[in-house]
Design an enzyme around this catalytic site. Structure first.
Site, PDB file in Angstrom:
ATOM      1  N   CYS A 114     -30.200  57.662 -29.993  1.00 56.93           N
ATOM      2  CA  CYS A 114     -29.412  56.539 -30.476  1.00 56.93           C
ATOM      3  C   CYS A 114     -30.085  55.248 -30.024  1.00 56.93           C
ATOM      4  O   CYS A 114     -30.547  55.163 -28.877  1.00 56.93           O
ATOM      5  CB  CYS A 114     -28.000  56.636 -29.896  1.00 56.93           C
ATOM      6  SG  CYS A 114     -26.905  55.312 -30.384  1.00 56.93           S
ATOM      7  N   HIS A 157     -23.258  60.639 -37.411  1.00 56.44           N
ATOM      8  CA  HIS A 157     -23.563  59.913 -36.168  1.00 56.44           C
ATOM      9  C   HIS A 157     -23.133  58.444 -36.307  1.00 56.44           C
ATOM     10  O   HIS A 157     -22.518  57.886 -35.399  1.00 56.44           O
ATOM     11  CB  HIS A 157     -25.071  60.019 -35.879  1.00 56.44           C
ATOM     12  CG  HIS A 157     -25.552  59.262 -34.683  1.00 56.44           C
ATOM     13  ND1 HIS A 157     -26.138  59.878 -33.585  1.00 56.44           N
ATOM     14  CD2 HIS A 157     -25.550  57.927 -34.400  1.00 56.44           C
ATOM     15  CE1 HIS A 157     -26.459  58.949 -32.694  1.00 56.44           C
ATOM     16  NE2 HIS A 157     -26.113  57.750 -33.158  1.00 56.44           N
ATOM     17  N   GLU A 158     -23.446  57.834 -37.460  1.00 57.17           N
ATOM     18  CA  GLU A 158     -23.120  56.408 -37.640  1.00 57.17           C
ATOM     19  C   GLU A 158     -21.618  56.192 -37.802  1.00 57.17           C
ATOM     20  O   GLU A 158     -21.076  55.214 -37.267  1.00 57.17           O
ATOM     21  CB  GLU A 158     -23.899  55.828 -38.826  1.00 57.17           C
ATOM     22  CG  GLU A 158     -25.422  55.908 -38.703  1.00 57.17           C
ATOM     23  CD  GLU A 158     -25.971  55.468 -37.362  1.00 57.17           C
ATOM     24  OE1 GLU A 158     -25.398  54.564 -36.741  1.00 57.17           O
ATOM     25  OE2 GLU A 158     -26.973  56.059 -36.916  1.00 57.17           O
ATOM     26  N   HIS A 161     -19.894  55.910 -34.608  1.00 57.77           N
ATOM     27  CA  HIS A 161     -19.958  54.587 -33.963  1.00 57.77           C
ATOM     28  C   HIS A 161     -18.787  53.692 -34.393  1.00 57.77           C
ATOM     29  O   HIS A 161     -18.355  52.823 -33.632  1.00 57.77           O
ATOM     30  CB  HIS A 161     -21.282  53.876 -34.298  1.00 57.77           C
ATOM     31  CG  HIS A 161     -22.444  54.309 -33.467  1.00 57.77           C
ATOM     32  ND1 HIS A 161     -22.447  54.256 -32.087  1.00 57.77           N
ATOM     33  CD2 HIS A 161     -23.668  54.793 -33.820  1.00 57.77           C
ATOM     34  CE1 HIS A 161     -23.620  54.693 -31.635  1.00 57.77           C
ATOM     35  NE2 HIS A 161     -24.376  55.030 -32.656  1.00 57.77           N
TER      36      HIS A 161
HETATM   37 CO    CO Z   1     -26.290  55.768 -32.511  1.00 56.81          CO
END
Ligand code: CO
Length: 191
Positions: A114, A157-158, A161
Site C-alpha cells: 500500500c 483494496h481501494e 480505504h
Molecule cells: Co492502499
C-alpha cells in the site's frame, strides 16, 4: 501533480475514517483531484517519471490516501498481455459499491502492499475472486463493471480505504501465512 509527499501514511486518522459519498455535478476541485489521482498511477508506472519524481509504483489509490475523505478511487492495472498495449482496467470510480461477489476467494501469493504503508507486511489477504462493482464516472454516469483476479483485488483494496480498512486488517493475526480452504492463490507462492 500528486507525489509521494501528498500521500498520508498509516497512523494518520483520515485512513481510519469512513469517507463521505460525493454528489454530482462534481466541483472542479474534485474533478481535478480524480484526474490527478489517475495521472499519479500512470506516472508511477513509468520508470522515468517514477525515478524523476520518486514515485512508488502503484496500481490503485483512494482519495483518503491524499487526505480527502471522499468516496473516490482511481485504478490503473496494466495489461498482463505484453502484446496488448491497452490497460486491463483503468478508471476513476466514484461512490463505488460491490453489489455482488463470488463465494470463491483469491489472494496474491506475495501479499499486498500500500502506498500508505512504508513497510512489508507478510501474510495472505483474502479477497473475493470476482466482484461486480457499481460506480459513477466523472460525469455522474452510472456504470457497472465485472472484475476478476488482480483488478478485482485492487478495487477491493481501494474500496477498503473508503471504509477505513487497511489491507493488513484482513490478514489472520494468528497465522498470517495460513491459506484459507479453497482459496485461489494468484502468482507463485515463494518457498
Ligand atoms: Co492502499
Amino acid at each position: 501533480m500528486i507525489t509521494m509527499n501528498d500521500v498520508i501514511r498509516e497512523g494518520h486518522p483520515t485512513l481510519r475514517k469512513k469517507a463521505d459519498a460525493l454528489s454530482f455535478p462534481l466541483d472542479s476541485e474534485m474533478r481535478k483531484l480524480a484526474e490527478d489521482m489517475l495521472e499519479f498511477l500512470i506516472n508511477s508506472q513509468d520508470p522515468d517519471m517514477a525515478e524523476k519524481y520518486e514515485l512508488r509504483p502503484g496500481v490503485g489509490i483512494a482519495a483518503p490516501q491524499v487526505d480527502v475523505s471522499k468516496r473516490l478511487i482511481a485504478v490503473h492495472v496494466p495489461s498482463q498481455d505484453e502484446e496488448n498495449p491497452d490497460p486491463e482496467f483503468s478508471s476513476v470510480l466514484i461512490n463505488p459499491k460491490i453489489v455482488s461477489h463470488s463465494v470463491q476467494q483469491t489472494c496474491l501469493a506475495d501479499g499486498e502492499g500500500c502506498l500508505s504503508v512504508d513497510r512489508e507486511v507478510p501474510g495472505y489477504v483474502p479477497r473475493h475472486k470476482r466482484v461486480t462493482v457499481d460506480y459513477y464516472d466523472l460525469n455522474g454516469e452510472k456504470k457497472k463493471v465485472r472484475l476478476r483476479d488482480f483488478p478485482a483485488i485492487v478495487v477491493q483494496h481501494e474500496i477498503d480505504h473508503l471504509n477505513g480498512v487497511m489491507f493488513y486488517d484482513r490478514i489472520d493475526p494468528d497465522n498470517p501465512l495460513a491459506l484459507p480452504d479453497d482459496i485461489d492463490v494468484l502468482g507463485t507462492v515463494e518457498e
